[in-house]
Design a protein around this motif. Structure first.
Motif, PDB file in Angstrom:
ATOM      1  N   ILE A   3       0.860  -1.183   0.000  1.00  0.00           N
ATOM      2  CA  ILE A   3       0.000   0.000   0.000  1.00  0.00           C
ATOM      3  C   ILE A   3       0.895   1.231   0.000  1.00  0.00           C
ATOM      4  O   ILE A   3       1.673   1.448   0.927  1.00  0.00           O
ATOM      5  N   TYR A  36      -5.940   3.187  -3.831  1.00  0.00           N
ATOM      6  CA  TYR A  36      -7.065   3.506  -2.951  1.00  0.00           C
ATOM      7  C   TYR A  36      -7.508   4.929  -3.205  1.00  0.00           C
ATOM      8  O   TYR A  36      -6.725   5.757  -3.689  1.00  0.00           O
ATOM      9  N   CYS A  51      -8.706  -0.585   0.391  1.00  0.00           N
ATOM     10  CA  CYS A  51      -7.657  -1.515   0.827  1.00  0.00           C
ATOM     11  C   CYS A  51      -8.261  -2.795   1.393  1.00  0.00           C
ATOM     12  O   CYS A  51      -7.773  -3.899   1.105  1.00  0.00           O
ATOM     13  N   GLY A  75       0.458   4.709   3.723  1.00  0.00           N
ATOM     14  CA  GLY A  75       0.291   3.297   3.394  1.00  0.00           C
ATOM     15  C   GLY A  75       0.537   2.411   4.600  1.00  0.00           C
ATOM     16  O   GLY A  75      -0.117   1.379   4.783  1.00  0.00           O
ATOM     17  N   LEU A  78      -2.522   2.541   6.711  1.00  0.00           N
ATOM     18  CA  LEU A  78      -3.565   1.681   6.164  1.00  0.00           C
ATOM     19  C   LEU A  78      -3.261   0.203   6.403  1.00  0.00           C
ATOM     20  O   LEU A  78      -4.175  -0.582   6.674  1.00  0.00           O
ATOM     21  N   CYS A  79      -1.984  -0.187   6.343  1.00  0.00           N
ATOM     22  CA  CYS A  79      -1.613  -1.582   6.653  1.00  0.00           C
ATOM     23  C   CYS A  79      -1.977  -1.934   8.090  1.00  0.00           C
ATOM     24  O   CYS A  79      -2.560  -2.985   8.352  1.00  0.00           O
TER      25      CYS A  79
END
Length: 185
Positions: A3, A36, A51, A75, A78-79
């Motif tokens: 991401i 995204y 995601c 990113g 988001l992970c």
């Protein structure tokens, strides 16, 4: 699953093709880079939902596989948020985050070290919060992973530079992730 970063505003899987290719080459694994929805046109939860949907598609395509989540900055956020949502599925083998952006509520002390960061300036965090979530979601760990529950979290590798604005985020994340290790022994 990779991401990309970009403060939730710029970036794309295509722009990260070289990095994704390098990850695939050196790991020997298939790397799926995801796009995204980006702010300010699409604020939370649009990008997060994209995601999550991509994660679910990967599980459908590779039902026996364990997935490594990799991301930097937004990113990485988001992970971490994704694993917080799906950890009961037990599909993530590990997480690798570079310069994780885990809190922009001003709860972290960013004055402990000298910041010399050309990408993320400290003054940009408040405007970024405004375009990504506004005043809502103040304690939502899917927005601010620093507030997440890291019990039964998979192994997490965290990198950052001492002079980055997000160094405080990386240290706070490290302490939260490792709390579970010390508490469970």
């Amino acid at each position: 699953m990779y991401i990309h970063g970009g403060g939730f505003v710029p970036g794309s899987a295509v722009a990260s093709k070289e990095y994704s290719s390098m990850l695939a080459k050196y790991s020997g694994c298939k790397v799926i880079a995801v796009d995204y929805a980006l702010a300010p046109e699409y604020s939370f939860p649009h990008g997060f939902n994209d995601c999550f949907d991509a994660f679910c598609q990967i599980i459908k395509m590779y039902p026996e596989a364990k997935i490594t989540l990799i991301g930097e900055s937004a990113g990485a956020n988001l992970c971490l948020a994704l694993e917080l949502k799906v950890k009961n599925m037990n599909k993530v083998s590990c997480i690798i985050v570079h310069s994780p952006f885990v809190d922009f509520t001003d709860s972290l002390d960013r004055t402990e070290h000298e910041i010399d960061d050309f990408t993320v300036k400290q003054g940009c965090l408040k405007p970024l919060r405004q375009i990504y979530v506004g005043e809502n979601e103040a304690d939502n760990p899917l927005v601010f992973p620093i507030f997440g529950d890291y019990v039964d979290f998979p192994p997490t590798f965290i990198t950052c530079d001492y002079h980055e604005t997000l160094y405080a985020d990386a240290i706070a994340l490290y302490k939260n992730v490792n709390k579970r290790v010390f508490m469970s022994s």
